[in-house]
Enzyme design. Structure first.
Site, PDB file in Angstrom:
ATOM      1  N   ASP A   1       0.844  -1.066  -0.186  1.00  0.00           N
ATOM      2  CA  ASP A   1       0.056   0.013   0.142  1.00  0.00           C
ATOM      3  C   ASP A   1       0.873   1.076   0.026  1.00  0.00           C
ATOM      4  O   ASP A   1       1.907   1.104   0.591  1.00  0.00           O
ATOM      5  CB  ASP A   1      -0.888   0.093   1.222  1.00  0.00           C
ATOM      6  CG  ASP A   1      -2.172   0.711   0.939  1.00  0.00           C
ATOM      7  OD1 ASP A   1      -3.271   0.259   0.882  1.00  0.00           O
ATOM      8  OD2 ASP A   1      -2.067   1.821   0.959  1.00  0.00           O
TER       9      ASP A   1
ATOM     10  N   PHE B   1     -16.805 -10.336  -4.947  1.00  0.00           N
ATOM     11  CA  PHE B   1     -18.193 -10.325  -4.494  1.00  0.00           C
ATOM     12  C   PHE B   1     -18.317 -10.323  -2.994  1.00  0.00           C
ATOM     13  O   PHE B   1     -19.444 -10.933  -2.311  1.00  0.00           O
ATOM     14  CB  PHE B   1     -19.098 -11.330  -5.064  1.00  0.00           C
ATOM     15  CG  PHE B   1     -18.965 -11.370  -6.673  1.00  0.00           C
ATOM     16  CD1 PHE B   1     -19.719 -10.578  -7.320  1.00  0.00           C
ATOM     17  CD2 PHE B   1     -18.191 -12.238  -7.223  1.00  0.00           C
ATOM     18  CE1 PHE B   1     -19.720 -10.240  -8.616  1.00  0.00           C
ATOM     19  CE2 PHE B   1     -18.161 -12.268  -8.792  1.00  0.00           C
ATOM     20  CZ  PHE B   1     -18.888 -11.247  -9.572  1.00  0.00           C
ATOM     21  N   LEU B   2     -17.420  -9.923  -2.173  1.00  0.00           N
ATOM     22  CA  LEU B   2     -17.251  -9.912  -0.815  1.00  0.00           C
ATOM     23  C   LEU B   2     -17.982  -9.006  -0.203  1.00  0.00           C
ATOM     24  O   LEU B   2     -17.861  -7.824  -0.585  1.00  0.00           O
ATOM     25  CB  LEU B   2     -15.715  -9.816  -0.521  1.00  0.00           C
ATOM     26  CG  LEU B   2     -14.601 -10.546  -1.032  1.00  0.00           C
ATOM     27  CD1 LEU B   2     -13.089 -10.096  -0.418  1.00  0.00           C
ATOM     28  CD2 LEU B   2     -14.735 -12.194  -0.703  1.00  0.00           C
ATOM     29  N   ARG B   3     -18.871  -9.240   0.904  1.00  0.00           N
ATOM     30  CA  ARG B   3     -19.419  -8.591   1.488  1.00  0.00           C
ATOM     31  C   ARG B   3     -18.787  -8.150   2.953  1.00  0.00           C
ATOM     32  O   ARG B   3     -18.265  -8.905   3.435  1.00  0.00           O
ATOM     33  CB  ARG B   3     -20.823  -9.158   2.016  1.00  0.00           C
ATOM     34  CG  ARG B   3     -21.907  -9.457   1.092  1.00  0.00           C
ATOM     35  CD  ARG B   3     -22.872 -10.016   1.422  1.00  0.00           C
ATOM     36  NE  ARG B   3     -22.289 -11.758   1.742  1.00  0.00           N
ATOM     37  CZ  ARG B   3     -22.960 -12.416   2.314  1.00  0.00           C
ATOM     38  NH1 ARG B   3     -24.193 -12.436   2.766  1.00  0.00           N
ATOM     39  NH2 ARG B   3     -22.388 -13.676   2.603  1.00  0.00           N
TER      40      ARG B   3
ATOM     41  N   LYS C   1     -19.905  -8.080 -12.696  1.00  0.00           N
ATOM     42  CA  LYS C   1     -19.608  -7.276 -11.288  1.00  0.00           C
ATOM     43  C   LYS C   1     -21.033  -6.006 -11.243  1.00  0.00           C
ATOM     44  O   LYS C   1     -21.326  -6.129 -10.247  1.00  0.00           O
ATOM     45  CB  LYS C   1     -18.303  -6.617 -11.227  1.00  0.00           C
ATOM     46  CG  LYS C   1     -18.105  -5.744 -10.057  1.00  0.00           C
ATOM     47  CD  LYS C   1     -18.269  -6.202  -8.833  1.00  0.00           C
ATOM     48  CE  LYS C   1     -18.294  -5.327  -7.691  1.00  0.00           C
ATOM     49  NZ  LYS C   1     -17.689  -5.794  -6.427  1.00  0.00           N
TER      50      LYS C   1
ATOM     51  N   ASN D   1     -24.102  -6.162  -8.791  1.00  0.00           N
ATOM     52  CA  ASN D   1     -24.505  -5.159  -7.572  1.00  0.00           C
ATOM     53  C   ASN D   1     -25.595  -4.539  -7.857  1.00  0.00           C
ATOM     54  O   ASN D   1     -26.337  -4.254  -7.090  1.00  0.00           O
ATOM     55  CB  ASN D   1     -23.248  -4.287  -7.494  1.00  0.00           C
ATOM     56  CG  ASN D   1     -22.249  -4.974  -6.431  1.00  0.00           C
ATOM     57  OD1 ASN D   1     -22.463  -6.202  -6.029  1.00  0.00           O
ATOM     58  ND2 ASN D   1     -21.200  -4.377  -6.068  1.00  0.00           N
TER      59      ASN D   1
ATOM     60  N   ALA E   1     -37.091  -4.677   3.755  1.00  0.00           N
ATOM     61  CA  ALA E   1     -37.093  -3.259   3.365  1.00  0.00           C
ATOM     62  C   ALA E   1     -36.485  -2.379   4.497  1.00  0.00           C
ATOM     63  O   ALA E   1     -36.266  -3.091   5.670  1.00  0.00           O
ATOM     64  CB  ALA E   1     -38.660  -3.157   3.418  1.00  0.00           C
TER      65      ALA E   1
ATOM     66  N   CYS F   1     -19.914   0.132  -1.964  1.00  0.00           N
ATOM     67  CA  CYS F   1     -19.922  -0.644  -3.331  1.00  0.00           C
ATOM     68  C   CYS F   1     -21.388  -0.224  -4.102  1.00  0.00           C
ATOM     69  O   CYS F   1     -21.386   0.253  -5.108  1.00  0.00           O
ATOM     70  CB  CYS F   1     -19.865  -2.228  -3.431  1.00  0.00           C
ATOM     71  SG  CYS F   1     -18.450  -2.804  -3.043  1.00  0.00           S
TER      72      CYS F   1
ATOM     73  N   LYS G   1     -21.717   3.469  -5.321  1.00  0.00           N
ATOM     74  CA  LYS G   1     -20.438   3.638  -6.491  1.00  0.00           C
ATOM     75  C   LYS G   1     -21.130   3.168  -7.534  1.00  0.00           C
ATOM     76  O   LYS G   1     -20.790   3.641  -8.748  1.00  0.00           O
ATOM     77  CB  LYS G   1     -19.337   3.360  -5.681  1.00  0.00           C
ATOM     78  CG  LYS G   1     -17.992   3.664  -6.544  1.00  0.00           C
ATOM     79  CD  LYS G   1     -16.758   3.959  -5.794  1.00  0.00           C
ATOM     80  CE  LYS G   1     -16.447   2.265  -5.220  1.00  0.00           C
ATOM     81  NZ  LYS G   1     -15.858   1.457  -6.361  1.00  0.00           N
TER      82      LYS G   1
HETATM   83  C1  UDX Z   1     -21.921  -5.539  -1.600  1.00  0.00           C
HETATM   84  C2  UDX Z   1     -22.103  -6.800  -2.205  1.00  0.00           C
HETATM   85  O1  UDX Z   1     -23.119  -7.599  -1.614  1.00  0.00           O
HETATM   86  C3  UDX Z   1     -20.965  -7.662  -2.490  1.00  0.00           C
HETATM   87  O2  UDX Z   1     -21.236  -8.721  -3.326  1.00  0.00           O
HETATM   88  C4  UDX Z   1     -19.998  -6.561  -3.253  1.00  0.00           C
HETATM   89  O3  UDX Z   1     -18.883  -7.269  -3.691  1.00  0.00           O
HETATM   90  C5  UDX Z   1     -19.911  -5.389  -2.428  1.00  0.00           C
HETATM   91  O4  UDX Z   1     -20.993  -4.834  -2.138  1.00  0.00           O
HETATM   92  P1  UDX Z   1     -21.569  -4.844   0.897  1.00  0.00           P
HETATM   93  O5  UDX Z   1     -21.317  -3.390   0.503  1.00  0.00           O
HETATM   94  O6  UDX Z   1     -20.452  -5.236   1.952  1.00  0.00           O
HETATM   95  O7  UDX Z   1     -21.536  -5.841  -0.127  1.00  0.00           O
HETATM   96  O8  UDX Z   1     -23.144  -4.933   1.577  1.00  0.00           O
HETATM   97  P2  UDX Z   1     -24.313  -5.985   1.614  1.00  0.00           P
HETATM   98  O9  UDX Z   1     -24.423  -6.804   2.518  1.00  0.00           O
HETATM   99  O10 UDX Z   1     -24.456  -6.257   0.123  1.00  0.00           O
HETATM  100  O11 UDX Z   1     -25.359  -4.748   1.949  1.00  0.00           O
HETATM  101  C6  UDX Z   1     -25.289  -3.658   1.162  1.00  0.00           C
HETATM  102  C7  UDX Z   1     -26.501  -2.516   1.512  1.00  0.00           C
HETATM  103  O12 UDX Z   1     -27.741  -3.091   1.267  1.00  0.00           O
HETATM  104  C8  UDX Z   1     -26.461  -2.300   3.127  1.00  0.00           C
HETATM  105  O13 UDX Z   1     -26.540  -0.825   3.467  1.00  0.00           O
HETATM  106  C9  UDX Z   1     -27.706  -2.895   3.620  1.00  0.00           C
HETATM  107  O14 UDX Z   1     -28.012  -2.405   4.891  1.00  0.00           O
HETATM  108  C10 UDX Z   1     -28.647  -2.929   2.665  1.00  0.00           C
HETATM  109  N1  UDX Z   1     -29.610  -3.994   2.518  1.00  0.00           N
HETATM  110  C11 UDX Z   1     -29.138  -5.355   2.170  1.00  0.00           C
HETATM  111  C12 UDX Z   1     -31.045  -3.866   2.616  1.00  0.00           C
HETATM  112  O15 UDX Z   1     -31.345  -2.675   2.691  1.00  0.00           O
HETATM  113  N2  UDX Z   1     -31.612  -4.820   2.725  1.00  0.00           N
HETATM  114  C13 UDX Z   1     -31.300  -6.258   2.285  1.00  0.00           C
HETATM  115  O16 UDX Z   1     -32.460  -6.812   2.071  1.00  0.00           O
HETATM  116  C14 UDX Z   1     -30.001  -6.309   2.019  1.00  0.00           C
END
Ligand code: UDX
Length: 437
Positions: A31, A154-156, A206, A210, A254, A262, A265
């Site tokens: 980094d 696709f990591l959360r 990707k 998303n 909801a 992610c 953006k």
């Molecule tokens: C996401 C994608 O899931 C992942 O595959 C990608 O690589 C990166 O972006 P992440 O940003 O970690 O991951 O969060 P995620 O668990 O997907 O939730 C995103 C947002 O949606 C959160 O603000 C969450 O609160 C909201 N959400 C999620 C809802 O409001 N309702 C849902 O049913 C699911």
């Protein structure tokens, strides 16, 4: 055992590098931020991610994982170079590729005779080809046998390690099948589905994934808003829908809408790409508008319950964009707090992990040590993030502490009847007439 260099130690780079080390490879993470690298070298994680600290320590002790700011050290003998740098939103939502470019240039300058360049950063479709051009031009007439492979992540956040180790699929895109197969070898120990396609298709998978998940959430939020008027309960509606195998249950909760590093953006960048290329992405635009509206709607509900928000004290439970992370990027709580402040409200807030990050952006907010401190003299509480520790609050204690017993459950975490039984006015999201203040 392969020699891997990972450029960028954000969520994606750090988790990817650490997990590849855990699978037996020798990984050097680079980094350009010395503070980040110093922290990592002292065993301090720059982000909160469950399980990460222990995995980093284990692999550092086993001499499979190291951290540096020095490109020559990182690229020495590397067979694989992963680019996992940030691609922030620039003007009009266009992804800013400055960091990708400097990583590609460093690879061109320092790679030995051959290298596989794997792009993990989320980049506009066509960037893989552009990275290849950047490397070729920069290298000039010094020979380098290289290929660019797209490998979207696709990591959360909050479950990134288990997502890495148990992926639904790994997507690899390249114009050169052999190169893609070599990257596939790194993932063989995971025994997962590996899909190989061309570069641009992988990049598009990707964005489309998303955008689709964000669409599901905006869809159910819109249904929730209709439920509120129709006297139906969106949670039950989503449950009933989800039993249909074609629909499924996930991403139909909801709430206050989607946030994070992610979805906002990527949906914006996809829309930008579409417009730039002359198409009319009206669904993506609606998905974003519904999401913005979901936050405004929460403020509207509080305004309605309290008549007006000026000089009212609102307690906010949860600041991170979702549970199990300290990330506050595009968090619903942050936007809602700003909207409430604009109407003259005073805010008290608490989050189990995001307090340090919150401090720098929430200058006028009283940051508290627990939910009960948040409730002191509050005219209303809003639950913005469904952390486990909020599941079983002592509602009678909260009620005594608050000025007015009003709760807006922005994530439908609690049972309305239970909360009401303590004498609260309960307002949920999409929960029929129970949501009407
Ligand atoms: C996401 C994608 O899931 C992942 O595959 C990608 O690589 C990166 O972006 P992440 O940003 O970690 O991951 O969060 P995620 O668990 O997907 O939730 C995103 C947002 O949606 C959160 O603000 C969450 O609160 C909201 N959400 C999620 C809802 O409001 N309702 C849902 O049913 C699911």
């Amino acid at each position: 055992m392969s020699k891997i260099c990972v450029i960028g130690t954000g969520y994606v780079g750090l988790v990817t590098g650490t997990c590849f080390a855990d699978l037996g490879n020798v990984v050097t993470c680079l980094d350009v931020n010395p503070d980040r690298i110093n922290k990592l070298n002292s065993g301090i994680m720059p982000i909160y991610e469950p399980g990460l600290e222990q995995l980093v320590k284990q692999n550092v002790s086993a001499n499979r994982l190291s951290f540096t700011t020095d490109y020559p050290t990182a690229l020495k003998g590397a067979e694989y170079a992963f680019i996992a740098v940030g691609t922030p939103s620039g003007n009009d939502g266009e992804a800013d590729l400055r960091f990708v470019k400097s990583a590609a240039e460093a690879i061109a300058d320092l790679a030995e005779e051959s290298i596989l360049v794997i792009n993990k950063s989320t980049v506009p479709v066509g960037t893989g080809d552009w990275v290849a051009e950047v490397i070729k031009n920069r290298r000039g007439n010094r020979p380098l046998n290289f290929r660019v492979v797209s490998n979207p992540e696709f990591l959360r956040e909050g479950s990134a390690i288990s997502d890495f180790m148990n992926p639904d699929r790994v997507v690899l895109g390249s114009e050169d099948r052999k190169a893609a197969n070599l990257v596939a070898q790194l993932y063989q120990p995971l025994r997962c589905t590996i899909m190989i396609t061309d570069l641009r298709t992988a990049e598009m998978i990707k964005y489309a994934s998303n955008a689709f998940l964000a669409t599901r959430i905006s869809f159910i939020n819109e249904i929730g808003n209709i439920c509120e008027e129709m006297g139906a309960d969106v949670r039950e509606v989503a449950l009933g829908m989800g039993y249909d195998k074609r629909i499924g249950h996930s991403f139909l909760d909801a709430g206050l809408g989607w946030g994070g590093s992610c979805f906002p953006k990527d949906v914006k960048a996809l829309e930008h790409m579409a417009v730039l290329h002359g198409t009319h992405p009206q669904l993506l635009q609606a998905v974003m508008e519904i999401n913005r509206n979901q936050r405004r709607r929460a403020v509207m509900k509080l305004r309605k319950a309290l008549k007006n928000l000026n000089e009212k004290t609102i307690g906010v439970l949860g600041i991170s964009f979702k549970p199990n992370t300290d990330d506050i990027r595009d968090a619903a709580a942050i936007e809602i707090i700003h909207l409430l402040e604009n109407e003259g409200a005073h805010i008290r807030a608490y989050d189990p992990q995001a307090m340090e990050n919150a401090r720098s952006v929430l200058k006028n907010v009283v940051l508290c040590e627990n939910p009960y401190q948040v409730a002191e003299n509050a005219d209303a509480l809003i639950l913005a993030t469904e952390w486990n520790e909020f599941k079983q609050l002592d509602f009678s204690r909260l009620k005594v502490l608050m000025k007015h017993p009003i709760i807006l459950d922005g994530r439908n975490l609690w049972d309305p009847e239970t909360v009401r039984s303590y004498g609260f006015t309960y307002i949920g999201v999409g929960r029929g007439n129970t949501t009407k203040p």
